[in-house]
Write a protein that holds these residues in place. Structure first.
Motif, PDB file in Angstrom:
ATOM      1  N   ARG A  61       3.792   9.407   7.130  1.00 51.71           N
ATOM      2  CA  ARG A  61       2.837   9.090   6.201  1.00 51.71           C
ATOM      3  C   ARG A  61       1.482   7.953   6.562  1.00 51.71           C
ATOM      4  NH1 ARG A  61       6.268   8.228   2.775  1.00 51.71           N
ATOM      5  NH2 ARG A  61       6.567   6.727   0.564  1.00 51.71           N
ATOM      6  N   VAL A  62       0.629   7.437   6.050  1.00 55.71           N
ATOM      7  CA  VAL A  62      -0.127   6.412   5.826  1.00 55.71           C
ATOM      8  C   VAL A  62      -0.229   6.098   4.530  1.00 55.71           C
ATOM      9  CG1 VAL A  62      -2.400   5.244   6.597  1.00 55.71           C
ATOM     10  CG2 VAL A  62      -1.065   6.664   7.553  1.00 55.71           C
ATOM     11  N   VAL A  63      -0.099   4.458   4.090  1.00 52.50           N
ATOM     12  CA  VAL A  63      -0.217   4.204   2.357  1.00 52.50           C
ATOM     13  C   VAL A  63      -1.070   3.567   2.801  1.00 52.50           C
ATOM     14  CG1 VAL A  63       1.991   4.568   1.667  1.00 52.50           C
ATOM     15  CG2 VAL A  63       1.588   2.699   2.695  1.00 52.50           C
ATOM     16  N   ASP A  64      -1.587   2.531   2.188  1.00 54.55           N
ATOM     17  CA  ASP A  64      -3.071   1.674   2.125  1.00 54.55           C
ATOM     18  C   ASP A  64      -2.259   0.495   1.677  1.00 54.55           C
ATOM     19  OD1 ASP A  64      -5.136  -0.401   1.650  1.00 54.55           O
ATOM     20  OD2 ASP A  64      -5.926   0.848  -0.773  1.00 54.55           O
ATOM     21  N   ALA A  65      -2.499  -0.469   2.292  1.00 54.49           N
ATOM     22  CA  ALA A  65      -2.260  -1.880   2.828  1.00 54.49           C
ATOM     23  C   ALA A  65      -3.008  -2.670   2.588  1.00 54.49           C
ATOM     24  CB  ALA A  65      -0.746  -2.076   3.562  1.00 54.49           C
ATOM     25  N   SER A  66      -4.123  -2.516   2.328  1.00 53.63           N
ATOM     26  CA  SER A  66      -4.858  -3.458   2.797  1.00 53.63           C
ATOM     27  C   SER A  66      -5.177  -4.313   1.374  1.00 53.63           C
ATOM     28  CB  SER A  66      -6.502  -2.928   2.708  1.00 53.63           C
ATOM     29  OG  SER A  66      -6.703  -1.230   1.553  1.00 53.63           O
ATOM     30  N   ARG A  67      -4.594  -4.684   0.294  1.00 50.25           N
ATOM     31  CA  ARG A  67      -4.686  -5.402  -0.138  1.00 50.25           C
ATOM     32  C   ARG A  67      -4.916  -7.401  -0.320  1.00 50.25           C
ATOM     33  NH1 ARG A  67      -0.515  -8.198  -1.983  1.00 50.25           N
ATOM     34  NH2 ARG A  67       1.906  -7.093  -1.838  1.00 50.25           N
ATOM     35  N   GLY A  68      -4.513  -7.419   0.245  1.00 52.74           N
ATOM     36  CA  GLY A  68      -4.166  -9.042   1.350  1.00 52.74           C
ATOM     37  C   GLY A  68      -4.482  -8.430   3.190  1.00 52.74           C
ATOM     38  N   ARG A  69      -4.926  -9.572   3.819  1.00 51.21           N
ATOM     39  CA  ARG A  69      -5.042  -9.734   5.186  1.00 51.21           C
ATOM     40  C   ARG A  69      -3.387  -9.801   5.555  1.00 51.21           C
ATOM     41  NH1 ARG A  69      -7.838  -7.608   8.940  1.00 51.21           N
ATOM     42  NH2 ARG A  69      -9.233  -6.663   6.962  1.00 51.21           N
ATOM     43  N   GLY A  70      -2.681  -9.734   6.571  1.00 51.65           N
ATOM     44  CA  GLY A  70      -1.379 -10.190   7.457  1.00 51.65           C
ATOM     45  C   GLY A  70      -0.424  -9.436   6.901  1.00 51.65           C
ATOM     46  N   VAL A  71       0.662  -9.529   7.719  1.00 53.16           N
ATOM     47  CA  VAL A  71       1.849  -8.688   8.042  1.00 53.16           C
ATOM     48  C   VAL A  71       2.898  -8.200   7.130  1.00 53.16           C
ATOM     49  CG1 VAL A  71       2.628  -9.986   9.660  1.00 53.16           C
ATOM     50  CG2 VAL A  71       3.576  -8.180  10.290  1.00 53.16           C
ATOM     51  N   SER A  72       2.628  -9.972   6.478  1.00 55.62           N
ATOM     52  CA  SER A  72       3.430 -10.075   5.085  1.00 55.62           C
ATOM     53  C   SER A  72       3.139  -8.889   4.156  1.00 55.62           C
ATOM     54  CB  SER A  72       3.657 -11.452   4.387  1.00 55.62           C
ATOM     55  OG  SER A  72       4.237 -12.240   5.807  1.00 55.62           O
ATOM     56  N   VAL A  73       1.793  -8.612   3.668  1.00 58.10           N
ATOM     57  CA  VAL A  73       1.674  -8.253   3.757  1.00 58.10           C
ATOM     58  C   VAL A  73       1.988  -6.181   2.915  1.00 58.10           C
ATOM     59  CG1 VAL A  73      -0.597  -7.170   1.787  1.00 58.10           C
ATOM     60  CG2 VAL A  73      -1.127  -9.489   2.635  1.00 58.10           C
ATOM     61  N   ALA A  74       1.222  -5.415   4.263  1.00 58.00           N
ATOM     62  CA  ALA A  74       1.742  -5.271   4.892  1.00 58.00           C
ATOM     63  C   ALA A  74       3.407  -4.517   4.959  1.00 58.00           C
ATOM     64  CB  ALA A  74       0.992  -4.613   6.477  1.00 58.00           C
ATOM     65  N   ARG A  75       3.897  -5.517   5.904  1.00 60.66           N
ATOM     66  CA  ARG A  75       5.274  -4.807   5.453  1.00 60.66           C
ATOM     67  C   ARG A  75       5.766  -4.923   3.553  1.00 60.66           C
ATOM     68  NH1 ARG A  75       6.921  -9.419   9.106  1.00 60.66           N
ATOM     69  NH2 ARG A  75       6.806  -8.551  10.424  1.00 60.66           N
ATOM     70  N   ASN A  76       5.424  -5.990   2.790  1.00 62.06           N
ATOM     71  CA  ASN A  76       5.888  -5.685   1.690  1.00 62.06           C
ATOM     72  C   ASN A  76       5.242  -4.342   1.212  1.00 62.06           C
ATOM     73  OD1 ASN A  76       7.108  -8.256   1.462  1.00 62.06           O
ATOM     74  ND2 ASN A  76       5.374  -9.428   0.943  1.00 62.06           N
ATOM     75  N   VAL A  77       3.848  -3.799   1.059  1.00 63.68           N
ATOM     76  CA  VAL A  77       3.732  -2.794   0.479  1.00 63.68           C
ATOM     77  C   VAL A  77       4.662  -1.219   0.914  1.00 63.68           C
ATOM     78  CG1 VAL A  77       1.803  -0.984   0.272  1.00 63.68           C
ATOM     79  CG2 VAL A  77       1.279  -3.703  -0.099  1.00 63.68           C
ATOM     80  N   GLY A  78       4.596  -1.416   2.150  1.00 61.17           N
ATOM     81  CA  GLY A  78       5.546  -0.732   3.280  1.00 61.17           C
ATOM     82  C   GLY A  78       6.870  -0.242   2.438  1.00 61.17           C
ATOM     83  N   ILE A  79       7.054  -1.566   2.041  1.00 58.46           N
ATOM     84  CA  ILE A  79       8.647  -1.059   1.354  1.00 58.46           C
ATOM     85  C   ILE A  79       8.563  -0.823  -0.266  1.00 58.46           C
ATOM     86  CG2 ILE A  79      10.674  -2.738   0.778  1.00 58.46           C
ATOM     87  CD1 ILE A  79       9.945  -4.375   2.909  1.00 58.46           C
ATOM     88  N   GLU A  80       7.755  -1.068   0.046  1.00 54.54           N
ATOM     89  CA  GLU A  80       7.724  -0.821  -2.123  1.00 54.54           C
ATOM     90  C   GLU A  80       7.243   0.415  -2.127  1.00 54.54           C
ATOM     91  OE1 GLU A  80       3.781  -2.576  -3.326  1.00 54.54           O
ATOM     92  OE2 GLU A  80       4.291  -4.512  -3.426  1.00 54.54           O
ATOM     93  N   ARG A  81       6.912   1.209  -1.120  1.00 50.84           N
ATOM     94  CA  ARG A  81       6.250   2.869  -0.849  1.00 50.84           C
ATOM     95  C   ARG A  81       7.287   3.592  -0.320  1.00 50.84           C
ATOM     96  NH1 ARG A  81       0.973   3.433  -2.060  1.00 50.84           N
ATOM     97  NH2 ARG A  81       1.223   6.002  -1.802  1.00 50.84           N
ATOM     98  N   ALA A  82       8.572   3.142   0.590  1.00 52.83           N
ATOM     99  CA  ALA A  82       9.561   3.434   1.125  1.00 52.83           C
ATOM    100  C   ALA A  82      10.230   5.093   0.104  1.00 52.83           C
ATOM    101  CB  ALA A  82      10.465   2.403   1.228  1.00 52.83           C
ATOM    102  N   GLN A  83      11.033   5.650   0.679  1.00 54.03           N
ATOM    103  CA  GLN A  83      11.324   6.777  -0.441  1.00 54.03           C
ATOM    104  C   GLN A  83      12.535   6.207  -0.622  1.00 54.03           C
ATOM    105  OE1 GLN A  83      10.744  10.769   1.222  1.00 54.03           O
ATOM    106  NE2 GLN A  83       8.867  10.625   1.205  1.00 54.03           N
ATOM    107  N   THR A  84      13.254   5.526   0.013  1.00 61.17           N
ATOM    108  CA  THR A  84      14.776   4.804   0.086  1.00 61.17           C
ATOM    109  C   THR A  84      15.051   3.411   0.265  1.00 61.17           C
ATOM    110  OG1 THR A  84      15.241   4.858   2.619  1.00 61.17           O
ATOM    111  CG2 THR A  84      14.812   7.155   2.565  1.00 61.17           C
TER     112      THR A  84
END
Length: 287
Positions: A61-84
């Motif tokens: 699934r795709v999650v919105d990680a556009s609250r800030g720019r940069g790979v660190s933002v995207a990694r943090n949001v992705g980890i927050e939204r991960a199921q495990t």
């Protein structure tokens, strides 16, 4: 079957390449159940359409990680939204080997933090020879004081590591943010385990401008790392020694060398320029 680990892919405008990575994840061998989180850092291409093509073969699934720019933002949001609580991180423009998920899943049974080797030739071609990176790594990367780290796009960790470290620093320049994370984890007692079967095919930019930008950002990140931690074993060069160092680099231009040799020299100069520019901006010596 419920997922036992989660693959996080930070992504920006990668609709044209992410299919290769998702295909590699769909073809994993002897793998445990896993879900895939594509953390979209504000893409303007048809990322959702590219990902939708894989929903029949992957729990993705795709999650919105556009609250800030940069790979660190995207990694943090992705980890927050991960199921495990077991997180595997790769990038959208790279390709993981068929044993990647299994190797990291097994490693996290024993270790809190892990990384694996990276190979640069198969996806990059000639540009793999332009940068000072091993074309096939055989161990963890090392920084000052013997501290080791793994590539940000080839990392596995238990969620507790990410939580205790405080996530990736979203204000850190792209290019050394994974080293910053590793240093903070090191200070908390976490060490990277090296997992040989967790092979990543790493894509270096294939155009010279992209490679130079990548190396410039790495130089900026190195200067920021020094300014943040000031490791005592690093003695910055005096102004005179710095000038002498830069003059030596200029004199080493390979006038009689090949085109690849000149490109390699340019990437080195781009790294130095990024380091000096960021050190000046931060008001600290350049390492």
């Amino acid at each position: 079957m419920p997922a036992t680990c989660s693959v996080v892919i930070p992504t920006f405008n990668a609709a044209h390449v992410i299919g290769h990575q998702l295909g590699a994840l769909a073809d994993q061998v002897d793998t445990p159940a896993f879900d895939v989180v594509v953390a979209d850092n504000g893409s303007t291409d048809d990322l959702a359409g590219a990902v939708d093509q894989w929903t029949d073969r992957l729990d993705v699934r795709v999650v919105d990680a556009s609250r800030g720019r940069g790979v660190s933002v995207a990694r943090n949001v992705g980890i927050e939204r991960a199921q495990t609580d077991r997180i595997l991180i790769c990038d959208a423009d790279d390709v993981v080997a068929p044993t990647w998920v299994r190797a990291f899943a097994d490693a996290l049974d024993v270790h809190h933090l892990a990384s694996g080797p990276a190979e640069t030739v198969s996806l990059s071609g000639p540009s793999a020879g332009w940068v000072p990176i091993d074309q096939l790594s055989t161990g963890l990367y090392e920084t000052w004081g013997g501290r080791t780290y793994g590539l940000g796009g080839n990392t596995a960790m238990r969620r507790e590591v990410w939580e205790r470290v405080g996530g990736y620093d979203e204000g850190f320049p792209a290019g050394a943010e994974e080293i910053d994370f590793a240093w903070r984890a090191w200070d908390l007692g976490y060490r990277f385990a090296y997992v040989p079967d967790a092979l990543l095919h790493y894509r270096i930019r294939t155009d010279l401008r992209g490679v130079l930008r990548q190396q410039y950002n790495s130089g900026r990140g190195t200067a920021t790392l020094y300014a943040k931690f000031r490791p005592p074993e690093v003695v910055p060069k005096s102004a005179l020694r710095r000038a002498h160092h830069e003059l030596l680099l200029l004199r080493r231009f390979p006038w009689r060398g090949s085109g690849d040799a000149r490109r390699m020299w340019l990437t080195l100069m781009a790294f130095e320029a990024g380091k000096l520019t960021e050190a000046r901006r931060l008001g600290c010596p350049a390492p």
